[in-house]
Design a protein around this motif. Sequence first.
Motif, short mmCIF file in Angstrom:
data_model
loop_
_atom_site.label_atom_id
_atom_site.label_comp_id
_atom_site.label_asym_id
_atom_site.label_seq_id
_atom_site.Cartn_x
_atom_site.Cartn_y
_atom_site.Cartn_z
N GLY A 103 15.08 -23.07 -19.17
CA GLY A 103 13.83 -24.20 -19.53
C GLY A 103 14.43 -25.62 -19.40
O GLY A 103 13.83 -26.43 -20.07
N ILE A 104 15.26 -25.63 -18.41
CA ILE A 104 15.88 -27.06 -18.39
C ILE A 104 15.24 -27.65 -17.07
O ILE A 104 15.02 -27.26 -15.84
N ASP A 105 14.34 -28.84 -17.29
CA ASP A 105 13.78 -29.61 -16.27
C ASP A 105 14.68 -30.23 -15.29
O ASP A 105 15.85 -30.64 -15.58
N TYR A 106 14.28 -30.16 -14.00
CA TYR A 106 15.14 -30.61 -12.93
C TYR A 106 14.09 -31.12 -11.91
O TYR A 106 13.16 -30.69 -11.57
N HIS B 123 23.18 -23.23 -31.82
CA HIS B 123 22.92 -22.16 -30.72
C HIS B 123 23.65 -21.41 -29.68
O HIS B 123 24.45 -22.32 -29.47
N ASN B 124 23.51 -20.15 -29.67
CA ASN B 124 24.54 -19.36 -28.59
C ASN B 124 23.86 -19.38 -27.34
O ASN B 124 22.64 -19.51 -27.40
N THR B 125 24.46 -19.24 -26.35
CA THR B 125 23.97 -19.18 -24.87
C THR B 125 24.53 -18.28 -24.34
O THR B 125 25.72 -18.24 -24.25
N HIS C 283 22.93 -28.92 -21.46
CA HIS C 283 22.16 -28.15 -22.33
C HIS C 283 22.99 -27.34 -23.12
O HIS C 283 22.80 -27.07 -24.30
N LEU C 284 24.17 -26.86 -22.61
CA LEU C 284 24.91 -26.40 -23.53
C LEU C 284 25.52 -26.88 -24.63
O LEU C 284 25.82 -26.53 -25.73
#
Length: 303
Positions: free
Chosen positions: A95-98, A124-126, A115-116
């Motif tokens: 869900g990262i805007d680019y 939050h874990n990714t 984002h990480l």
Amino acid sequence: MYLSYFGLSDNPFSIAPNPDYLYLSPRHKEALAHLSFGLRESGGFVMLTGEVGTGKTTVSRKLLQQLPDNTQVAMILNPTLSALELLASVCDELGIDYDASHAGLKYYNDLILSHLMDNHRKQHNTVLIIDEAQHLLPEVLEQLRLLTNLETHREKLLKVVLIGQPELQQLLKRNELRQLAQRITARYHLLPLSASEVKAYIQHRLQVAGGDASIFTHSALKQVHRVSAGIPRVINLLCDRALTLAFSRQDRQVKQHVFLAAADQILGEDVIKDRLLRYQTHYLAFLFVCSIVAGYFVGGWYA
């Protein structure tokens, strides 16, 4: 078609990777445990391999159900991508805007790493899961390794699960990927089911669908293992067709000859004959070896 006839509430032999139908054989339990352990460790990669149809994707779906609620998951199902395309796909999944007009490795990397860090601040874990990972290009795998470089003193901020066929193992033996191979904290190779596990697998799926485990006769279950070689996806295809054929004949059970007729329709008569002959050859060879060993011990006892 046959569901109400056999008292089933759902199709027990769909080939869709439904984790509710996952039969946790000892091998599948170990696979799930290895993946779960690997994601708890500090390294960046865990790997699950196996032949086509052994249940790798279903195990990964079960893994998703067991992840903590504070885990954000990105899943890549089609990894035949360039490094740039893969990073864009990861952005989409997270869900990262680019801005595609600024497309570039550094641009996408910076967005993902930011984002990480944000997820880490939120506790939050990714997790990134890549299916069919044997299709990844070496330069794409190297790009994934670079993504996992971001870490705290205790752990990587991105955990990557690689799921693929045995060719993935060979791919990771390449010299240019040795750094990535060293970061794999857990790996497991999923094998086909044994004869007893095939029987338990079929009964488990029938019971989950609300059916009677005795729909398949004992002799039919033996043939399922011999013809399918213990591959779950093949078992599903064969059993689904066998139930359809039994329904068309108005039989209340799937007997051996009905199952073999269904197998002929799915795999072809020549394939079935070859597999049964191969099984008989292996069985006779096993008996021959056993007779030699027994004769040796009996002769030694008399001597």
